[in-house]
Design an enzyme around this catalytic site. Structure first.
Site: not given
Ligand SMILES: Cc1ncc(Cn2c(C)c(CCOP(=O)(O)OP(=O)(O)O)sc2=O)c(N)n1
Ligand SMILES: [Ca+2]
Length: 528
Positions: A25-26, A28, A47, A70, A281, A401
């Site tokens: 993004g700007s 970065e 992401e 970002h 689990h 998971g």
């Protein structure tokens, strides 16, 4: 004068973090300007894909990996993938661009308000430097925090107006640091452990992901053979730490309290190596241990050792502990365990293959050192029974998971290990959480074989709905998906195969290809 930007790239180069996974993004752009020729940027379109690819790359390369996200929105999108990276102890150095320092307080657009809090508790350390001059040192701290045991992701938020700031010559001292961990048990601790193992009447070993991460698989085999004991893989297996056709191999333990105790019934000493005790689990209460059994836990993770509900633990370097332990153990006279019987073939149905049949074909045709990235939740047991895995780094599954790991992680693993063929075996439900990873595979020519098992349902949830008496729950079917069209839309060649012969032909073609290929296979549903 050196700048934050120039010293940072010196640090990243010296520490081997020259592959950057990101979505910019700007905020970065000032970090990414003048991007050095000897660095590689791998773009993910979401992401979750970025962190999934980085996770696979870090796990397969066993190196810290740089991620560039970002601001807040990018960090938020990454959190699902971060659950897996946290539990797989993936040494990810997550950086996120921040608004200019003077614009954070007014909460201007793209300000990451309270940035260090955002990724917690899924990072070991999270920081936003108090001044630009501290950025290189903070990133050095982040790299070493990520890579020291227990390894895990860290997060640094960096205001975009820091990168051009000039720094003292000494700032570059961090680029030359070597920081290593060395910890082995004392002779007395080893003697105590050896005595308990040598005296055990019927010991059993449970091996976990850290054994594979440390490439201690052969040491685990030597230990099982020395004490002639069965070897189970710890529940919720995210890696394969033991060869699956070895005589001592017993399969993956069920992820249930009662189920584990019943499988271990009759053993008087349970040795857990490199796994939490345990990654349960499904909720199935019972005794933590079978009657009369004691448990010893070897791990490098202080938190895993401290939070276990039973047993004793020794925290230290896993390889070093096993290397020092083995010479102190006497060869057992017990009979070697008998190898598990090979499973019977399963019949396909018209227009649909049995998952077992897909796995038998994979076992027959895949290279013997293939790396499998698995994310089809109802077919895990069948996969472990039918696909032989022999080497370290042969299997990766989302450690928390959190679905959306498989497709991107397969791309990251193949980028890290071009010498071995990566085969992703993904459920039609899981495939949708990070489907745009196919674009990255196509763009960078990453020759993964993607196999989508399409049973048109969330198979594992069907099983859970019966277990939890919620069979009428809505939202458990995913019909009408055309993965071949989706794949082609992202630039990946694809074919749908609904007979064993057609699948085998497509698999041979994909294995010989030098670019990614997707095979969609309509399958029947099976019990997990
Ligand atoms: C990010 C995320 N969302 C939802 C789930 C819940 N979930 C879901 C949605 C599963 C079904 C996966 O279906 P699949 O098609 O990938 O595989 P099977 O049909 O073989 O179960 S298993 C499971 O725990 C999850 N684990 N992670
Ligand atoms: Ca499915």
């Amino acid at each position: 004068m050196p700048t934050v930007h120039s010293v940072t790239y010196q640090l990243l180069r010296r520490q081997g973090l020259n592959v950057v996974f990101g979505n910019p993004g700007s905020n970065e752009l000032p970090f990414l300007k003048d991007f050095p020729e000897d660095f590689q940027y791998v773009l993910g379109l979401h992401e979750g894909v970025v962190v999934g690819m980085a996770d696979g790359y870090a796990l397969a390369s066993r190196r810290p990996v740089l991620v560039n996200l970002h601001a807040a929105a990018g960090t938020g999108n990454a959190m699902g993938a971060l659950t897996n990276a946290w539990y797989s102890h993936s040494p990810l150095v997550l950086t996120a661009g921040q608004q200019a320092r003077s614009m954070i307080g007014v909460e201007s657009m793209l300000a990451n308000v309270d940035a260090p809090s955002l990724p917690r508790p899924l990072v070991k350390w999270s920081y936003e430097p108090a001044c630009p001059e501290d950025v290189p040192r903070a990133l050095s701290q982040a790299i070493h925090m990520a890579n020291l045991p227990a390894k895990g992701p860290v997060y640094v938020s960096i205001p975009h107006d820091d990168w051009g700031r000039e720094v003292e010559e000494d700032a570059a001292l961090v680029a030359r640091r070597d920081v290593h961990h060395a910890s082995t048990p004392s002779d007395a601790q080893l003697a105590g452990l050896a005595e308990r193992l040598n005296q055990a009447r019927n010991p059993v070993m449970i091996v976990g992901p850290e054994v594979d991460a440390e490439h201690a698989n052969a040491l685990a085999v030597e230990l099982a053979e020395r004490l002639r004991m069965p070897a189970w893989v710890a529940p919720s297996a995210s890696r394969c730490p033991f060869p699956t056709r070895h005589a001592c191999f017993r399969g993956v333990l069920p992820a249930a309290i009662a189920g584990i105790s019943s499988k271990l019934d009759g053993h008087d000493l349970i040795l857990v190596i490199g796994a939490p005790v345990f990654r349960y689990h499904q909720y199935a209460p019972g005794r933590y241990l079978p009657q009369g059994a004691e448990l010893i836990h070897l791990t490098s993770d202080v938190q895993e050792a401290a939070r276990a509900p039973m047993g004793d633990a020794l925290v230290g370097g896993l390889r070093a502990t096993l290397e020092k332990l083995l010479p102190t153990l006497t060869q057992s006279e017990r009979a070697m365990p008998e190898p598990l019987p090979l499973p019977q073939p399963m019949a396909d149905e018209p227009g649909r293959l049995a998952p077992e049949s897909v796995f038998d074909a994979l076992n027959e045709l895949a290279p013997k050192d293939a790396i499998f990235v698995k994310e089809s939740t109802s077919t895990v047991t069948a996969f472990w029974q039918r696909v032989e895995m022999r080497h370290p780094d042969s299997y990766f599954f989302p450690a928390a998971g959190g679905l959306g790991f498989g497709l991107p992680a397969a791309v990251g693993v193949q980028l890290a290990r071009p010498e071995r063929q990566v085969i992703a075996v993904i459920g039609d439900g899981s495939a949708n959480y990070a489907i745009s990873a196919l674009w990255s595979a196509a763009q960078y020519g990453v020759p993964v074989v993607f196999i989508i098992l399409r049973n048109d349902t969330y198979g594992a949830l069907r099983w859970f709905s019966r277990m939890l008496d919620a069979e009428d729950a809505p939202g458990l079917d995913v019909p009408g998906l055309d993965f071949c069209s989706l794949a082609r839309g992202y630039g990946v060649d694809a074919v749908c195969t609904d007979t064993r012969d057609a699948f085998e032909n497509a698999l041979r073609q994909a294995l010989n290809a030098t670019k990614p290929m997707l095979i969609e296979v309509p399958t029947t549903t099976i019990e997990p």
